[in-house]
Design an enzyme around this catalytic site. Structure first.
Site, PDB file in Angstrom:
ATOM      1  N   ILE A 210       0.422  -1.471   0.110  1.00 57.50           N
ATOM      2  CA  ILE A 210      -0.474   0.355  -0.170  1.00 57.50           C
ATOM      3  C   ILE A 210       0.723   1.626   0.233  1.00 57.50           C
ATOM      4  CG2 ILE A 210      -2.110   1.360   0.926  1.00 57.50           C
ATOM      5  CD1 ILE A 210      -2.852  -0.808   0.231  1.00 57.50           C
ATOM      6  N   HIS A 211       1.087   1.702  -0.918  1.00 55.84           N
ATOM      7  CA  HIS A 211       1.532   2.936  -1.044  1.00 55.84           C
ATOM      8  C   HIS A 211       0.716   4.588  -1.728  1.00 55.84           C
ATOM      9  CE1 HIS A 211       2.052   1.768  -5.275  1.00 55.84           C
ATOM     10  NE2 HIS A 211       2.743   3.030  -5.174  1.00 55.84           N
ATOM     11  N   ARG A 212      -0.011   4.628  -2.431  1.00 53.33           N
ATOM     12  CA  ARG A 212      -0.314   5.331  -3.004  1.00 53.33           C
ATOM     13  C   ARG A 212      -1.508   6.176  -2.440  1.00 53.33           C
ATOM     14  NH1 ARG A 212      -0.683   4.081  -8.675  1.00 53.33           N
ATOM     15  NH2 ARG A 212      -2.145   6.039  -8.883  1.00 53.33           N
ATOM     16  N   THR A 244       4.266   5.344   3.075  1.00 53.46           N
ATOM     17  CA  THR A 244       3.728   4.672   3.628  1.00 53.46           C
ATOM     18  C   THR A 244       3.886   4.314   5.234  1.00 53.46           C
ATOM     19  OG1 THR A 244       2.887   3.356   1.904  1.00 53.46           O
ATOM     20  CG2 THR A 244       2.320   2.635   4.069  1.00 53.46           C
ATOM     21  N   ASP A 284      -2.616  -1.318  -3.702  1.00 52.58           N
ATOM     22  CA  ASP A 284      -2.635  -0.117  -4.740  1.00 52.58           C
ATOM     23  C   ASP A 284      -1.602  -0.010  -5.936  1.00 52.58           C
ATOM     24  OD1 ASP A 284      -0.969   0.426  -3.302  1.00 52.58           O
ATOM     25  OD2 ASP A 284      -2.241   2.026  -1.812  1.00 52.58           O
TER      26      ASP A 284
END
Length: 407
Positions: A210-212, A244, A284
């Site tokens: 998850i990083h967006r 994140t 993501d």
């Protein structure tokens, strides 16, 4: 696959700034060889990530590090354009190649336009039709600046034609992630070593990334995602992206990482091993949506929209942050061996063989090098033929004008 004849293309400059860009450009870097110049903006500025990036690519002729770093998007873009412009002024090139939809890719496109250098967009024509996504603005702008749009799939070509991009500027090439992944995929012994180092068993864990910004820059959304990951019935391995990690700490959500198996960003081969052996992937990432189609693993895509609908309903399911994350993961976990067997029979929509050879063939048309049939001879038996545009003028009719004035 060895380098092509160095006299065929001449100097070619590739502008990028993130790990996924370099991974996907690596096959093309190896193909072009010492005539390839890589301009790395430093958009991914985490030290550990940077060293892993350098391990993931071949040896270009030149490698320029610009150290643009992070910051606000507008300031980052302006700094990157100015820095790339300086490189292009000092080192003449026959074409600039950018990949994807990052700030660095847009900077490379704008700098190429300002220097009247032909522009090639690798991974052109992707559309989420979500104007709230910064990457959507980037990819649309790059495609309309590009002299050659290398579309991974027929759907991407259709998107470009719908926006009146001339047909002669479009080539369907497949996605270079296919050959990049195959080249980096570890053998079974190395794969077993990766699993052992993390105390994991095949099909016994979930891999999450998850990083967006849409998911990590809002504290409520990020907390929702982390809580849903904590509720899953299998161990969750989470390679923690620097962005994140910063947000988790800043929002006071560190306690939600305790039950997760948090690891540093992995070298590409190790990450592929983790993905290939996971029961299901939750992510993501755009690139992972492509990679699972080659690895034959399912992915739950946690986003409000996607520019890669080709995998929807086969390898992937698009869900918003919230309870549907768990629902979809549990659906995939109902019959992991059965899903593995079924996905193995589904071809990747992103092609096979060597997309980089097809891109090089189309690039020859653009720079006026060897005829296309010369490029086709580089392909080994059994590879798909290159799909290239017919001969066209070097400068597109719809070229965006530029000026040295500040108005």
């Amino acid at each position: 696959m060895g380098p092509i004849d160095q006299g065929v293309l001449g100097a070619v400059t590739m502008v990028c700034g993130t790990r996924p860009e370099l991974i996907k450009l690596a096959p093309l870097i190896r193909l072009i060889g010492t005539n390839a110049t890589v301009v790395y903006t430093g958009q991914h500025y985490d030290t550990a990530m940077y060293h892993r990036i350098r391990q993931d690519i071949g040896r270009p002729g030149r490698f320029h590090e610009l150290n643009v770093g992070g910051g606000r998007r507008g300031a980052q873009l302006g700094a990157a354009v100015a820095a790339v412009d300086e490189v292009l002024a000092q080192h003449p090139t026959r074409a600039v190649i950018v990949q994807g939809d990052t700030t660095s890719a847009l900077a490379g496109a704008l700098a190429a336009n300002a220097n009247d250098v032909p522009l090639v967009h690798v991974e052109a024509g992707l559309r989420s039709f979500d104007r709230a996504m910064p990457e959507e603005h980037n990819r649309v702008a790059i495609d309309h600046l590009a002299d050659l749009c290398c579309a991974p799939t027929p759907l991407n070509r259709t998107n470009l034609l719908a926006e009146s991009v001339p047909e002669e500027r479009i080539a369907i090439t497949g996605n270079t992630v296919v050959e990049a992944l195959v080249a980096a995929l570890p053998g079974r012994d190395a794969e077993a070593g990766v699993l052992a180092s993390h105390r994991l068993e095949r099909d016994g864990y979930v891999l999450a990334t998850i990083h967006r910004p849409e998911n990590v820059d809002d504290p409520v959304t990020l907390e929702t995602i982390l809580r849903e990951l904590n509720r899953l019935p299998l161990p969750v391995v989470l390679p923690l992206h620097p962005r994140t990690a910063k947000r988790v700490s800043g929002f006071g959500l560190t306690s939600l990482l305790i039950r997760l198996r948090v690891v540093e960003p992995q070298a590409y081969p190790a990450f592929l091993a983790l993905a290939r052996c996971a029961a299901v992937v939750v992510s993501d990432s755009g690139g992972i949506q492509e990679e699972v189609s080659v690895l034959k693993r399912p992915v739950v895509v946690v986003r409000r929209s996607t520019e890669r609908p080709e995998i929807e309903g086969t390898f992937g399911t698009l869900v918003p942050p919230g309870p549907r994350m768990g629902t979809e993961v549990l659906r995939w976990l109902e019959d992991v061996p059965g899903h593995r067997e079924r996905l193995e029979q589904i071809p990747s929509p992103y092609g096979t063989g060597s997309p980089s050879v097809r891109i090089a063939a189309a690039l020859r048309h653009l720079v006026g090098g060897e005829p296309v049939h010369g490029a086709l001879s580089l392909e080994s038996p059994g590879r798909e033929p290159a799909v290239v545009p017919p001969p066209a003028s070097r400068r597109p009719a719809a070229r965006v004008p530029h000026s040295n004035s500040s108005s």
